[in-house]
Design an enzyme around this catalytic site. Structure first.
Site, PDB file in Angstrom:
ATOM      1  N   ASP A  23       0.837  -1.203   0.000  1.00 21.88           N
ATOM      2  CA  ASP A  23       0.000   0.000   0.000  1.00 21.88           C
ATOM      3  C   ASP A  23       0.870   1.251   0.000  1.00 21.88           C
ATOM      4  O   ASP A  23       1.910   1.297   0.669  1.00 21.88           O
ATOM      5  CB  ASP A  23      -0.905  -0.013   1.236  1.00 21.88           C
ATOM      6  CG  ASP A  23      -2.025   1.008   1.145  1.00 21.88           C
ATOM      7  OD1 ASP A  23      -2.291   1.521   0.033  1.00 21.88           O
ATOM      8  OD2 ASP A  23      -2.632   1.307   2.187  1.00 21.88           O
ATOM      9  N   ASN A  71     -10.226  -3.267  -6.852  1.00 25.63           N
ATOM     10  CA  ASN A  71      -9.431  -2.307  -7.621  1.00 25.63           C
ATOM     11  C   ASN A  71     -10.023  -1.997  -8.991  1.00 25.63           C
ATOM     12  O   ASN A  71      -9.626  -1.018  -9.632  1.00 25.63           O
ATOM     13  CB  ASN A  71      -7.988  -2.817  -7.799  1.00 25.63           C
ATOM     14  CG  ASN A  71      -7.152  -2.698  -6.541  1.00 25.63           C
ATOM     15  OD1 ASN A  71      -6.155  -3.399  -6.387  1.00 25.63           O
ATOM     16  ND2 ASN A  71      -7.551  -1.820  -5.626  1.00 25.63           N
TER      17      ASN A  71
END
Length: 244
Positions: A23, A71
């Site tokens: 991340d 995503n």
């Protein structure tokens, strides 16, 4: 009932399976006033470092959260950048991974992936299938809740066909129907960027995982960060519900 898959003898100092939620690519780029694509490219370099460190540390399985099922909600141009980077990684890195004895595997749903990416995945998996130094598992178009739902559907179908009864369903039954059915559960899950959540990653498998949240953004992740996380893991008392 508690998930019964972890083995207490696996609590020795060395993690067999390390999983990473990578991340911070976007924030890394934003802080430098660069397009997000630059952050993703630097993130790919961090993947190389993480793999090298994991091999050096003797990790058996390294699972990387490469692209979640959520995503797809991102802007189309960013998805194109990520898929382009995946193509580039699979083409460029397989030689090096093969030389290191790393076996490449991909978990997740493949139904939304393009034909050329599926071909590259197949090539990488076939070429490295006999390697035994470490398994590199890429979680691609992966979501843990969807994985569990798929497992439940398979089990329900078996019950409907009379192959088993509902009373025969155990934690092991569910685990056998997951993408990771032949892998040890993660001993250590690392998340970068300072966020403290699992984000639909290996929810079933992480029942007894040790969690490490690191403030470093993923593109800045160095081999020393993995070393530090593993060193911290070695200090933890893993009891799996038992007493020391």
């Amino acid at each position: 009932m508690l998930h019964a898959k972890p083995q207490i003898e696996a609590s020795v100092a060395q993690p067999r399976h390390v999983a990473i939620i990578m991340d911070g690519n976007g924030r890394w780029a934003a802080r430098r006033r660069l397009p997000r694509a630059f952050g993703h490219r630097q993130g790919a370099e961090a993947v190389r470092r993480a793999v090298r460190a994991a091999v050096r540390q003797g990790v058996s399985v390294l699972t990387l959260y490469a692209f979640s099922s959520e995503n797809w909600k991102r802007p189309p141009d960013e998805i194109d950048d990520l898929m382009g980077l995946l193509r580039h990684y699979l083409r460029r890195e397989v030689d090096e991974l093969d030389a290191q004895g790393v076996r490449v595997r991909v978990i997740g749903s493949r139904d939304r992936l393009s034909a050329d990416i599926l071909s590259l995945i197949d090539m990488a998996e076939r070429r490295t299938a006999a390697n035994a130094t470490m398994q590199l598992v890429l979680a691609l178009n992966y979501g843990a809740q969807g994985e569990i739902v798929s497992a439940v559907r398979c089990i329900a179908s078996s019950i409907a066909r009379g192959e088993m009864t509902a009373d025969q369903v155990t934690e092991e039954t569910v685990a056998r129907h997951l993408f990771t059915n032949d892998l040890p559960d993660p001993d250590l899950i690392i998340r970068t960027s300072g966020e403290k959540r699992l984000s639909n990653f290996l929810l079933w498998q992480s029942a007894y995982a040790e969690l490490e949240f690191m403030d470093v953004l993923w593109p800045d992740f160095q081999e020393s960060h993995l070393d530090s996380a593993i060193e911290d893991f070695r200090t933890r008392d893993r009891r799996f519900g038992a007493r020391s």
